[in-house]
Scaffold this motif. Structure first.
Motif, mmCIF file in Angstrom:
data_model
loop_
_atom_site.group_PDB
_atom_site.id
_atom_site.type_symbol
_atom_site.label_atom_id
_atom_site.label_comp_id
_atom_site.label_asym_id
_atom_site.label_seq_id
_atom_site.Cartn_x
_atom_site.Cartn_y
_atom_site.Cartn_z
ATOM 1 N N GLY A 281 10.057 -0.326 -14.861
ATOM 2 C CA GLY A 281 9.095 -1.298 -14.361
ATOM 3 C C GLY A 281 7.929 -0.643 -13.646
ATOM 4 N N ALA A 282 6.825 -1.374 -13.556
ATOM 5 C CA ALA A 282 5.603 -0.839 -12.961
ATOM 6 C C ALA A 282 5.766 -0.545 -11.474
ATOM 7 C CB ALA A 282 4.457 -1.826 -13.177
ATOM 8 N N GLU A 283 6.568 -1.350 -10.772
ATOM 9 C CA GLU A 283 6.737 -1.149 -9.335
ATOM 10 C C GLU A 283 7.400 0.201 -9.039
ATOM 11 O OE1 GLU A 283 8.945 -3.272 -5.506
ATOM 12 O OE2 GLU A 283 8.606 -4.413 -7.356
ATOM 13 N N ILE A 284 8.427 0.551 -9.810
ATOM 14 C CA ILE A 284 9.092 1.834 -9.615
ATOM 15 C C ILE A 284 8.137 2.976 -9.940
ATOM 16 C CG2 ILE A 284 10.918 3.355 -10.477
ATOM 17 C CD1 ILE A 284 11.978 1.238 -8.628
ATOM 18 N N ALA A 285 7.380 2.845 -11.010
ATOM 19 C CA ALA A 285 6.420 3.886 -11.364
ATOM 20 C C ALA A 285 5.408 4.102 -10.250
ATOM 21 C CB ALA A 285 5.709 3.529 -12.670
ATOM 22 N N THR A 286 4.953 3.021 -9.631
ATOM 23 C CA THR A 286 4.017 3.145 -8.514
ATOM 24 C C THR A 286 4.673 3.845 -7.329
ATOM 25 O OG1 THR A 286 2.786 1.180 -9.197
ATOM 26 C CG2 THR A 286 2.571 1.856 -6.896
ATOM 27 N N GLN A 287 5.933 3.557 -7.067
ATOM 28 C CA GLN A 287 6.632 4.263 -5.999
ATOM 29 C C GLN A 287 6.633 5.771 -6.242
ATOM 30 O OE1 GLN A 287 10.490 1.848 -5.672
ATOM 31 N NE2 GLN A 287 10.208 2.597 -3.592
ATOM 32 N N LEU A 288 6.987 6.169 -7.468
ATOM 33 C CA LEU A 288 7.153 7.588 -7.761
ATOM 34 C C LEU A 288 5.826 8.336 -7.798
ATOM 35 C CD1 LEU A 288 10.008 6.538 -8.375
ATOM 36 C CD2 LEU A 288 10.037 8.021 -10.393
ATOM 37 N N PHE A 289 4.756 7.667 -8.232
ATOM 38 C CA PHE A 289 3.479 8.356 -8.384
ATOM 39 C C PHE A 289 2.519 8.146 -7.218
ATOM 40 C CE2 PHE A 289 4.589 8.404 -12.971
ATOM 41 C CZ PHE A 289 4.377 9.752 -13.212
ATOM 42 N N VAL A 290 2.708 7.089 -6.433
ATOM 43 C CA VAL A 290 1.749 6.774 -5.370
ATOM 44 C C VAL A 290 2.407 6.714 -3.988
ATOM 45 C CG1 VAL A 290 0.027 5.117 -4.540
ATOM 46 C CG2 VAL A 290 0.309 5.497 -7.006
ATOM 47 N N ASP A 291 3.367 5.817 -3.832
ATOM 48 C CA ASP A 291 3.917 5.557 -2.507
ATOM 49 C C ASP A 291 4.701 6.755 -1.949
ATOM 50 O OD1 ASP A 291 2.863 3.051 -2.933
ATOM 51 O OD2 ASP A 291 4.791 2.142 -3.469
ATOM 52 N N ASN A 292 5.572 7.331 -2.761
ATOM 53 C CA ASN A 292 6.410 8.422 -2.269
ATOM 54 C C ASN A 292 5.617 9.682 -1.951
ATOM 55 O OD1 ASN A 292 8.457 6.594 -2.655
ATOM 56 N ND2 ASN A 292 9.357 7.626 -4.417
ATOM 57 N N PRO A 293 4.674 10.117 -2.803
ATOM 58 C CA PRO A 293 3.871 11.283 -2.426
ATOM 59 C C PRO A 293 3.096 11.077 -1.127
ATOM 60 C CG PRO A 293 3.637 10.842 -4.766
ATOM 61 C CD PRO A 293 4.392 9.673 -4.186
ATOM 62 N N ALA A 294 2.634 9.858 -0.895
ATOM 63 C CA ALA A 294 1.888 9.583 0.329
ATOM 64 C C ALA A 294 2.740 9.769 1.576
ATOM 65 C CB ALA A 294 1.319 8.162 0.287
ATOM 66 N N ARG A 295 4.056 9.676 1.429
ATOM 67 C CA ARG A 295 4.948 9.934 2.564
ATOM 68 C C ARG A 295 5.468 11.367 2.566
ATOM 69 N NH1 ARG A 295 9.514 7.685 2.423
ATOM 70 N NH2 ARG A 295 9.517 6.985 0.241
ATOM 71 N N ALA A 296 5.663 11.949 1.392
ATOM 72 C CA ALA A 296 6.288 13.269 1.312
ATOM 73 C C ALA A 296 5.373 14.387 1.781
ATOM 74 C CB ALA A 296 6.727 13.543 -0.128
ATOM 75 N N PHE A 297 4.068 14.265 1.541
ATOM 76 C CA PHE A 297 3.180 15.400 1.771
ATOM 77 C C PHE A 297 2.341 15.278 3.037
ATOM 78 C CE2 PHE A 297 4.000 15.370 -2.840
ATOM 79 C CZ PHE A 297 4.603 16.627 -2.929
ATOM 80 N N VAL A 298 2.719 14.376 3.926
ATOM 81 C CA VAL A 298 1.989 14.236 5.180
ATOM 82 C C VAL A 298 2.366 15.362 6.153
ATOM 83 C CG1 VAL A 298 1.763 11.741 4.985
ATOM 84 C CG2 VAL A 298 3.732 12.709 6.214
ATOM 85 N N THR A 299 1.408 15.650 7.016
ATOM 86 C CA THR A 299 1.652 16.543 8.140
ATOM 87 C C THR A 299 2.248 15.711 9.258
ATOM 88 O OG1 THR A 299 -0.167 18.002 7.514
ATOM 89 C CG2 THR A 299 0.580 18.092 9.799
ATOM 90 N N ARG A 300 3.413 16.129 9.749
ATOM 91 C CA ARG A 300 4.109 15.342 10.765
ATOM 92 C C ARG A 300 4.070 16.049 12.104
ATOM 93 N NH1 ARG A 300 7.094 11.677 7.696
ATOM 94 N NH2 ARG A 300 7.395 12.352 5.532
ATOM 95 N N GLY A 301 3.794 15.298 13.151
ATOM 96 C CA GLY A 301 3.834 15.870 14.492
ATOM 97 C C GLY A 301 2.528 16.549 14.867
ATOM 98 N N THR A 302 2.550 17.271 15.987
ATOM 99 C CA THR A 302 1.385 17.940 16.516
ATOM 100 C C THR A 302 1.130 19.228 15.750
ATOM 101 O OG1 THR A 302 1.825 17.050 18.703
ATOM 102 C CG2 THR A 302 0.326 18.924 18.581
ATOM 103 N N VAL A 303 -0.125 19.411 15.354
ATOM 104 C CA VAL A 303 -0.504 20.581 14.572
ATOM 105 C C VAL A 303 -1.532 21.400 15.342
ATOM 106 C CG1 VAL A 303 -1.514 21.368 12.405
ATOM 107 C CG2 VAL A 303 -0.095 19.326 12.438
ATOM 108 N N ARG A 304 -1.302 22.707 15.443
ATOM 109 C CA ARG A 304 -2.300 23.591 16.023
ATOM 110 C C ARG A 304 -3.443 23.761 15.026
ATOM 111 N NH1 ARG A 304 2.142 27.259 17.265
ATOM 112 N NH2 ARG A 304 1.277 28.687 15.713
ATOM 113 N N SER A 305 -4.669 23.688 15.478
ATOM 114 C CA SER A 305 -5.814 23.870 14.573
ATOM 115 C C SER A 305 -6.868 24.748 15.210
ATOM 116 C CB SER A 305 -6.405 22.511 14.191
ATOM 117 O OG SER A 305 -6.834 21.823 15.344
#
Length: 305
Positions: A281-305
């Motif tokens: 289904g389209a909803e699962i495809a959107t999860q795998l290609f859009v929603d999940n990457p948006a959560r997986a590749f975030v920087t979490r917490g305080t970052v030194r810059s």
């Protein structure tokens, strides 16, 4: 939350349709003559990916393997595709003799610098830490690199992505990174799981809270690609659709679509995505290609810059 792309911080919700594991540039001692080092060919591949509806590509090429960071930034600016670069270190055999011994004592320092200051003099910051395990076990090299990756993750909040040799030893990786080193499971991405198509093992991994990456279609993974949908179905049926990521894992010039034999990066959307929609289904495809990457590749917490 933001994703650190080669052009700067991007709100996670703007990442869009994402190839969660691929390579535009890659040079390994194990693949002589198959280097991904042609910037024009890489740009052509990215344009074709964009034409298929793609919006972001996450690069898993780590330190010392020909990342061409300045070219990544130029391609991103020219095409409008978001690109994420990686720091980290691969298995020792991918490198020229002597390099691993030279950098091993200062790995955490290198990783943090590339995440916060930039890769070389390119000014391009990495947004991902890529490391590698061994076949069913973690050898000394893998353990040293992963401990350094955990240190860098705590200092920067960047996610850690793991190459699992033939898809194995993901449980040992979680033992080391999460249980022993205190990395949050949601900051760990377990790669190449399609190369070890054991549904029960995948369910055990998913229950521990990390993201699971399936990196087909890929010429390198062709023996296990036919089992990809069975692996995904077992996890989706068990309620883990929110943990799954998909990538093309193009590692050789031959595997490019624009200049080689393919299937290449665009096939992830032109070939695989329609089958996902028909099957799950389209909803699962959107999860795998859009929603999940948006959560997986975030920087979490305080970052030194």
């Amino acid at each position: 939350m933001t994703v650190r792309t080669v052009l700067g911080e991007l709100p996670a919700g703007e990442l869009g349709v994402t190839d969660s594991h691929d390579h535009l540039f890659f040079r390994s001692a194990l693949l002589p003559g198959q280097e991904l080092d042609d910037a024009d060919a890489a740009a052509a591949e990215v344009r074709d990916f964009k034409a298929a509806g793609g919006q972001a590509i996450v690069q898993w090429t780590p330190y010392g393997l020909g990342r061409q960071a300045a070219d990544l930034a130029k391609i991103s600016a020219d095409t409008g595709i978001h690109l994420v670069a990686a720091t980290g270190l691969h298995r020792a055999e991918h490198y020229p003799a002597g390099l691993v011994d030279e950098v091993r004592p200062r790995l955490a320092e290198i990783f943090v610098r590339e995440l916060t200051e930039g890769i070389g003099d390119s000014g391009v910051k990495a947004g991902l830490i890529k490391v590698a395990g061994g076949f069913h076990v973690l050898d000394e090299h893998a353990r040293v690199v992963m401990v350094a990756a955990a240190e860098a993750q705590h200092a920067t909040g960047a996610p850690i992505a793991i190459h699992h040799e033939l898809g194995s030893a993901a449980d040992a990786v979680l033992d080391l990174l999460v249980d022993e080193s205190g990395v949050a499971p949601e900051s760990v991405i377990l790669g190449h799981l399609n190369r070890f198509p054991d549904h029960r093992f995948h369910l055990e991994l998913a229950a521990r809270g990390s993201f699971l990456a399936f990196d087909g279609p890929s010429r390198a993974n062709n023996a296990t690609d036919p089992r990809l949908f069975d692996c995904l179905a077992a996890l989706i049926d068990a309620g883990y659709a929110d943990r799954l990521l998909l990538g093309g894992d193009t590692t050789t010039a031959r595997a490019r679509a624009a200049t080689g034999e393919g299937p290449g990066i665009p096939y992830l959307l032109t070939g695989l995505r329609p089958r996902l929609v028909r099957t799950f289904g389209a909803e699962i495809a959107t999860q795998l290609f859009v929603d999940n990457p948006a959560r997986a590749f975030v920087t979490r917490g305080t970052v030194r810059s």
